[in-house]
Design a protein around this motif. Sequence first.
Motif, PDB file in Angstrom:
ATOM      1  N   VAL A 119       0.832  -1.201   0.000  1.00 33.09           N
ATOM      2  CA  VAL A 119       0.000   0.000   0.000  1.00 33.09           C
ATOM      3  C   VAL A 119       0.872   1.258   0.000  1.00 33.09           C
ATOM      4  O   VAL A 119       1.837   1.366   0.758  1.00 33.09           O
ATOM      5  CB  VAL A 119      -0.965  -0.008   1.203  1.00 33.09           C
ATOM      6  N   ASN A 120       0.514   2.194  -0.859  1.00 34.72           N
ATOM      7  CA  ASN A 120       1.280   3.427  -1.030  1.00 34.72           C
ATOM      8  C   ASN A 120       0.327   4.611  -0.985  1.00 34.72           C
ATOM      9  O   ASN A 120      -0.887   4.472  -1.168  1.00 34.72           O
ATOM     10  CB  ASN A 120       2.026   3.385  -2.373  1.00 34.72           C
ATOM     11  N   ASP A 121       0.886   5.792  -0.760  1.00 38.62           N
ATOM     12  CA  ASP A 121       0.094   7.027  -0.715  1.00 38.62           C
ATOM     13  C   ASP A 121      -0.410   7.403  -2.106  1.00 38.62           C
ATOM     14  O   ASP A 121       0.172   7.003  -3.119  1.00 38.62           O
ATOM     15  CB  ASP A 121       0.945   8.165  -0.157  1.00 38.62           C
ATOM     16  N   PRO A 122      -1.459   8.206  -2.172  1.00 33.05           N
ATOM     17  CA  PRO A 122      -1.988   8.594  -3.478  1.00 33.05           C
ATOM     18  C   PRO A 122      -1.024   9.410  -4.321  1.00 33.05           C
ATOM     19  O   PRO A 122      -1.132   9.427  -5.546  1.00 33.05           O
ATOM     20  CB  PRO A 122      -3.245   9.403  -3.129  1.00 33.05           C
ATOM     21  N   TYR A 123      -0.063  10.077  -3.671  1.00 39.52           N
ATOM     22  CA  TYR A 123       0.941  10.856  -4.399  1.00 39.52           C
ATOM     23  C   TYR A 123       2.354  10.379  -4.052  1.00 39.52           C
ATOM     24  O   TYR A 123       3.319  11.116  -4.217  1.00 39.52           O
ATOM     25  CB  TYR A 123       0.777  12.347  -4.090  1.00 39.52           C
ATOM     26  N   GLY A 124       2.461   9.151  -3.560  1.00 39.05           N
ATOM     27  CA  GLY A 124       3.746   8.613  -3.153  1.00 39.05           C
ATOM     28  C   GLY A 124       4.587   8.145  -4.330  1.00 39.05           C
ATOM     29  O   GLY A 124       4.090   7.913  -5.442  1.00 39.05           O
ATOM     30  N   THR A 125       5.873   7.981  -4.080  1.00 41.30           N
ATOM     31  CA  THR A 125       6.797   7.466  -5.085  1.00 41.30           C
ATOM     32  C   THR A 125       6.747   5.944  -5.096  1.00 41.30           C
ATOM     33  O   THR A 125       6.782   5.310  -4.039  1.00 41.30           O
ATOM     34  CB  THR A 125       8.235   7.935  -4.792  1.00 41.30           C
ATOM     35  N   ILE A 126       6.658   5.364  -6.283  1.00 45.83           N
ATOM     36  CA  ILE A 126       6.663   3.910  -6.432  1.00 45.83           C
ATOM     37  C   ILE A 126       8.105   3.457  -6.636  1.00 45.83           C
ATOM     38  O   ILE A 126       8.750   3.867  -7.615  1.00 45.83           O
ATOM     39  CB  ILE A 126       5.774   3.472  -7.606  1.00 45.83           C
ATOM     40  N   PRO A 127       8.652   2.636  -5.732  1.00 43.14           N
ATOM     41  CA  PRO A 127      10.061   2.251  -5.846  1.00 43.14           C
ATOM     42  C   PRO A 127      10.343   1.455  -7.117  1.00 43.14           C
ATOM     43  O   PRO A 127       9.529   0.637  -7.550  1.00 43.14           O
ATOM     44  CB  PRO A 127      10.290   1.381  -4.596  1.00 43.14           C
ATOM     45  N   PHE A 128      11.500   1.709  -7.707  1.00 40.21           N
ATOM     46  CA  PHE A 128      11.940   0.998  -8.917  1.00 40.21           C
ATOM     47  C   PHE A 128      13.301   0.397  -8.643  1.00 40.21           C
ATOM     48  O   PHE A 128      14.231   1.087  -8.238  1.00 40.21           O
ATOM     49  CB  PHE A 128      12.024   1.977 -10.090  1.00 40.21           C
ATOM     50  N   ASP A 129      13.423  -0.916  -8.844  1.00 45.13           N
ATOM     51  CA  ASP A 129      14.685  -1.608  -8.581  1.00 45.13           C
ATOM     52  C   ASP A 129      15.060  -2.408  -9.819  1.00 45.13           C
ATOM     53  O   ASP A 129      14.611  -3.541 -10.009  1.00 45.13           O
ATOM     54  CB  ASP A 129      14.554  -2.517  -7.364  1.00 45.13           C
ATOM     55  N   ALA A 130      15.895  -1.821 -10.669  1.00 44.60           N
ATOM     56  CA  ALA A 130      16.275  -2.454 -11.927  1.00 44.60           C
ATOM     57  C   ALA A 130      17.061  -3.739 -11.717  1.00 44.60           C
ATOM     58  O   ALA A 130      17.137  -4.580 -12.623  1.00 44.60           O
ATOM     59  CB  ALA A 130      17.083  -1.477 -12.779  1.00 44.60           C
ATOM     60  N   ALA A 131      17.643  -3.915 -10.537  1.00 45.43           N
ATOM     61  CA  ALA A 131      18.383  -5.142 -10.262  1.00 45.43           C
ATOM     62  C   ALA A 131      17.450  -6.343 -10.138  1.00 45.43           C
ATOM     63  O   ALA A 131      17.878  -7.489 -10.291  1.00 45.43           O
ATOM     64  CB  ALA A 131      19.207  -4.990  -8.983  1.00 45.43           C
ATOM     65  N   ILE A 132      16.169  -6.082  -9.867  1.00 43.27           N
ATOM     66  CA  ILE A 132      15.184  -7.156  -9.739  1.00 43.27           C
ATOM     67  C   ILE A 132      14.396  -7.325 -11.032  1.00 43.27           C
ATOM     68  O   ILE A 132      14.209  -8.429 -11.532  1.00 43.27           O
ATOM     69  CB  ILE A 132      14.215  -6.875  -8.571  1.00 43.27           C
ATOM     70  N   SER A 133      13.961  -6.188 -11.610  1.00 42.93           N
ATOM     71  CA  SER A 133      13.147  -6.245 -12.819  1.00 42.93           C
ATOM     72  C   SER A 133      13.045  -4.857 -13.433  1.00 42.93           C
ATOM     73  O   SER A 133      13.226  -3.846 -12.752  1.00 42.93           O
ATOM     74  CB  SER A 133      11.736  -6.755 -12.487  1.00 42.93           C
ATOM     75  N   THR A 134      12.745  -4.814 -14.721  1.00 38.52           N
ATOM     76  CA  THR A 134      12.450  -3.538 -15.395  1.00 38.52           C
ATOM     77  C   THR A 134      11.080  -3.591 -16.068  1.00 38.52           C
ATOM     78  O   THR A 134      10.754  -2.725 -16.868  1.00 38.52           O
ATOM     79  CB  THR A 134      13.530  -3.218 -16.446  1.00 38.52           C
ATOM     80  N   SER A 135      10.289  -4.606 -15.732  1.00 40.04           N
ATOM     81  CA  SER A 135       8.987  -4.805 -16.384  1.00 40.04           C
ATOM     82  C   SER A 135       7.849  -4.335 -15.486  1.00 40.04           C
ATOM     83  O   SER A 135       6.984  -5.117 -15.084  1.00 40.04           O
ATOM     84  CB  SER A 135       8.803  -6.280 -16.756  1.00 40.04           C
ATOM     85  N   LEU A 136       7.848  -3.056 -15.161  1.00 41.45           N
ATOM     86  CA  LEU A 136       6.856  -2.486 -14.242  1.00 41.45           C
ATOM     87  C   LEU A 136       5.654  -1.966 -15.029  1.00 41.45           C
ATOM     88  O   LEU A 136       5.792  -1.105 -15.893  1.00 41.45           O
ATOM     89  CB  LEU A 136       7.492  -1.360 -13.429  1.00 41.45           C
TER      90      LEU A 136
END
Length: 292
Positions: A119-136
């Motif tokens: 669960v994230n805030d309505p204006y929160g940043t969605i974490p991106f971890d290219a070491a795990i995946s780039t298919s977001l």
Amino acid sequence: MKLVTYSKIPATGTRHPGILLDDKRIVDLSASGFTTVLEIIGGGAGALAKLKAIAAKSDAPTVSLADVKLHAPIPRPAKNVFCVGWNYLEHFEEGAKKLEEKRELPRHPVFFSKAVTAVNDPYGTIPFDAAISTSLDWEVELGVIIGTGGKNISEADAMKHIFGYTVINDVTWRDVQRRHGGQWHKGKSFDGTCPMGPCIVTADQVDPTNLKVACRVNGVTKQDSSTKFLYFKIERLIAELSQGMTLEPGDIISTGTPEGVGFARTPPEFLKPGDLLETEIEGIGTLRNTIG
């Protein structure tokens, strides 16, 4: 009534429930006796009547929306978020075509869940971890909030059990989703991949049967549909989910996404750091989440 959870700026660490009056003001519920939106939901009709009386007062205490940070209305659900797969016909078909799979339309809803830590805030940043995946990938969905709990709820009674509705994006790491033996929980449950809000609109204020749902990436519309195209309607989802399993006040059901997701496009499209993901449902509001 539109309920929110907010904290004051600069951050004090304390979150408060409030009533969103308009695009500028929130009714402060500090003196109401309720400390969370979950408590309000659990309080049933009596709690709503109390809040309506507070909001109706001409001298109701308010805070400026500009002076607060909005959080997910239920920042930490008591359970995982219940989710529904393949619940718009066109999305079912686009996925089958892209994956070159022969599928029969489901006879029953396809359920899975997202962890509460997603669960994230309505204006929160969605974490991106290219070491795990780039298919977001993105998935706009109508969220249903259970008000009155129950087990083995009938379709005829299902709508009576709804407290309200919210906006959800079922953000998904696609390759991880398919990596774990056909179950989707892992690829759907990364931290921050369930932005929600900006409010919960109570059921008496929304007709969920024909709401416009849309998703945009950097201002470009990717999904544009309506809840009238839900394959399994909300009544059916609640009835089947509650068979042999008790639904409780504050439980969240994310009802599925329409066509237009990134992996099914030619060529496939995925989110990347810096992108702005906007998720909108008519009559409820818009999430604005940066990928970071």
